[in-house]
Design a protein around this motif. Structure first.
Motif, short mmCIF file in Angstrom:
data_model
loop_
_atom_site.label_atom_id
_atom_site.label_comp_id
_atom_site.label_asym_id
_atom_site.label_seq_id
_atom_site.Cartn_x
_atom_site.Cartn_y
_atom_site.Cartn_z
N ALA A 59 -14.98 -4.27 -46.00
CA ALA A 59 -14.37 -3.35 -45.05
C ALA A 59 -14.12 -2.03 -45.77
O ALA A 59 -13.54 -2.02 -46.86
N PHE A 106 -15.44 2.07 -41.44
CA PHE A 106 -14.70 2.90 -40.50
C PHE A 106 -14.88 4.35 -40.95
O PHE A 106 -14.38 4.75 -42.00
N ASP A 155 -6.34 -7.84 -41.52
CA ASP A 155 -6.41 -8.17 -40.09
C ASP A 155 -7.86 -8.07 -39.59
O ASP A 155 -8.29 -8.88 -38.77
N VAL A 156 -8.60 -7.09 -40.09
CA VAL A 156 -10.02 -6.97 -39.74
C VAL A 156 -10.77 -8.22 -40.18
O VAL A 156 -11.58 -8.78 -39.43
N VAL A 207 -14.62 -5.21 -32.64
CA VAL A 207 -15.17 -5.98 -33.75
C VAL A 207 -16.03 -7.12 -33.22
O VAL A 207 -17.16 -7.36 -33.69
N THR A 245 -12.74 -11.06 -37.99
CA THR A 245 -14.16 -11.25 -38.33
C THR A 245 -14.47 -12.72 -38.55
O THR A 245 -15.47 -13.25 -38.03
N TYR A 276 -4.26 -3.16 -31.32
CA TYR A 276 -4.89 -4.19 -32.15
C TYR A 276 -5.88 -5.02 -31.34
O TYR A 276 -6.95 -5.39 -31.82
N ALA A 286 -7.08 -4.09 -43.89
CA ALA A 286 -8.35 -4.82 -43.93
C ALA A 286 -8.15 -6.31 -43.68
O ALA A 286 -9.05 -6.97 -43.14
N GLN A 323 -18.24 -3.69 -42.74
CA GLN A 323 -17.74 -2.94 -41.59
C GLN A 323 -17.11 -1.66 -42.11
O GLN A 323 -16.10 -1.70 -42.81
N ARG A 373 -9.10 -3.02 -30.95
CA ARG A 373 -9.91 -3.04 -32.17
C ARG A 373 -10.60 -4.39 -32.33
O ARG A 373 -11.79 -4.46 -32.66
N ALA A 374 -9.86 -5.46 -32.12
CA ALA A 374 -10.45 -6.79 -32.24
C ALA A 374 -11.59 -6.98 -31.26
O ALA A 374 -12.62 -7.59 -31.58
N PHE A 422 -9.66 3.44 -35.61
CA PHE A 422 -9.23 2.05 -35.70
C PHE A 422 -8.50 1.75 -37.02
O PHE A 422 -8.05 0.62 -37.21
#
Length: 532
Positions: free
Chosen positions: A226, A269, A240-241, A308, A245, A301, A238, A267, A304-305, A290
């Motif tokens: 990320a 940004f 949470d990303v 993703v 994922t 959130y 990152a 990923q 963003r999810a 994001f």
């Protein structure tokens, strides 16, 4: 001169003539750090077959100038064969190799190789964005979705930068005396030009990994990355990303039964992105909004999810299997929109995502479908200019809602089994809508052509108006729903007049309207709008 546009007929003719074997692309991005950067050097080698030796075709390239063109060892005059957007290739052999040495321009509007200078620390950041046809601003290519090939990228840039592409890095960067370095990447699997990618700059990169053990004992390990620019690193969540994922990869493996095919999963940004995100296999790019600079709502959130997971769904539908031409743009975007919402609801903490879908995505679709610019979901796309105009609420949200209805029509098990057959049957190739419908017809036993005509080939919304009749005792004796819409008037399919009580699914009781004196009225109450 045809200019930068490409017609569907030209693409079909070229696809029938050529088969691309491989691209090798060398980019020298060192000029990017200059205050007023000169164009960067781009050297492209393309190997391809021609079904009719002696025929002519063309490469796409939008660049300030071309230094040299060599076809099968024969030097061509750039001034004679390059017109600013195309390179003419005459007298092709059965097996061909063309090398194009060009100077390409950095972008400030998000197309091609975008260059951004961070106002906080003066650092330069680069990234590419190509959909639908801007790879030709970075390297010479047969720029259409159905001429897939493996891509091998080599990038020279300042040595302290992070440089990534869709393929994995092939060894350590080669350092040079001037402080620059050269990164070489492994060849990709066969992909379309518009989903190749390069990200370069002093990005901060956080790493993780995803592992999956399948029923047959095979283990899949996917390196995760990320990235964001250095000045935003202190805000970057990152973890949470990565959580979303991993949940998404589990969900799609469970439902698609096809292992993630692209090796790593980065990923990035990136700044000044002119879209929400892009599904480049192995290197997805997102708008850096994001990366939240402060406290935000759960809705932020969730959004963003959702993005993703939308882009992750494209790793299979859009990247592994790609539409032949932009007529079926809606299909990959609608599928990703639907599957992203489904994964969000069933695999993450955002279990109420279908409510969000109804209130945000479908509302967007309803608005778009009532404008003079509305069009059927399966729009006619005769050229690239038309494709650029078709990224809208109908392509994404209306299509996704219709796919949700399709799942109900064929059954979820049949739909997912149809998708699994579709991926395995057409992996790394191109398809049309008919190929997906054929797989769904096999698994469901339903007539998909009738469904497609009803749901995909009409535009606009229907108006459903309940109509009630009362007897002297103020009881409903007849209840029906009248449908009115573009090109149709009458009773909806499956709806019947219902006497004495509203037994049909097409109508539900509503409060009785009254006249100004309070006397019950026999008029119908206002109907609600329903999308076709």
């Amino acid at each position: 001169m045809p200019g930068e546009n490409l017609t569907r007929e030209e693409a079909r003719e070229r696809a029938g003539l050529l088969e691309v074997e491989a691209y090798e692309v060398e980019l020298d991005l060192r000029a990017a750090v200059a205050a007023e950067p000169a164009p960067f050097r781009s050297v492209t080698t393309v190997r391809f077959r021609c079904a009719q030796p002696g025929a002519a075709s063309f490469l796409d390239l939008v660049a300030p100038d071309v230094t040299a063109v060599t076809l099968n060892g024969r030097d061509l005059d750039p001034g004679a064969v390059f017109d600013g957007s195309r390179i003419e290739l005459a007298d092709l052999a059965a097996e061909n190799e063309v090398v194009v040495d060009a100077r390409c321009a950095f972008s400030r509007t998000g197309e091609g190789m975008h260059r951004f200078v961070d106002p906080e620390d003066g650092e330069v950041y680069l990234y590419t964005q190509y959909e639908p046809a801007d790879a030709r601003r970075v390297f010479a290519a047969f720029e259409q979705p159905d001429l897939k090939a493996p891509f091998t990228f080599t990038v020279t840039a300042p040595g302290h930068w992070t440089v990534l592409s869709g393929g994995a890095l092939a060894g350590r960067p080669e350092e040079h005396r001037d402080g620059s370095a050269t990164w070489r990447f492994e060849p990709t699997k066969p992909i379309s030009t518009y989903i190749t990618a390069v990200v370069a700059g002093p990005y901060t990169r956080v790493e993780d990994r995803y592992t999956r053990t399948f029923d047959d004992g095979r283990e899949l390990v996917v390196p995760l990355g990320a990235l964001c620019r250095r000045s935003l690193a202190r805000h970057f969540d990152a973890d949470d990303v990565f959580t979303v994922t991993k949940q998404g990869l589990d969900f799609f493996h469970d439902h698609f039964d096809y292992p993630y095919p692209w090796g790593k999963y980065d990923q990035a940004f990136v700044p000044e992105y002119n879209i929400g995100a892009m599904e480049n296999p192995g290197l997805v790019t997102f708008r850096e909004e994001f990366v939240f600079r402060g406290k935000v709502t759960d809705a932020a959130y969730e959004r963003r999810a959702n993005v993703v997971l939308h882009e992750m769904a494209h790793m299979w539908f859009g990247d592994l299997v790609t539409m032949e031409w932009w007529d079926d743009l809606w299909l990959k975007e609608s599928f990703a929109d639907y599957m992203g919402a489904l994964a969000l609801a069933e695999a993450t903490r955002f279990t109420g995502s279908w409510i969000t879908f109804a209130n945000r995505r479908k509302a967007w679709a309803y608005r778009a479908d009532q404008l003079p610019t509305t069009h059927p979901i399966t729009a006619d796309i005769p050229d690239l200019e038309a494709a650029k105009l078709n990224f809208d609420g109908i392509t994404y949200a209306k299509g996704a809602a219709v796919l949700k209805q399709l799942v109900a029509y064929v059954g979820r098990d049949a739909f997912m089994e149809g998708a699994r057959r579709y991926f395995k049957r057409h992996a790394f190739r191109n398809t049309r809508l008919a190929d997906l419908l054929a797989a769904l017809a096999e698994t469901s036993g339903r007539d998909m052509s009738a469904w497609a005509r009803s749901w995909l080939q009409t535009a606009g919304v229907d108006t459903l108006t309940p109509q009630a009749t009362y007897d002297a005792g103020d009881r409903i004796t007849e209840l029906a729903v009248l449908r009115e819409g573009p090109g149709r008037t009458g009773w909806p399919s499956g709806c019947t007049r219902s006497r004495a009580r509203p037994a049909s699914w097409c109508a539900t009781p509503a409060p009785r309207s009254t006249s100004p004196t309070g006397t019950p009225s026999s008029r119908s109450w206002p109907g609600s709008r329903a999308r076709r």
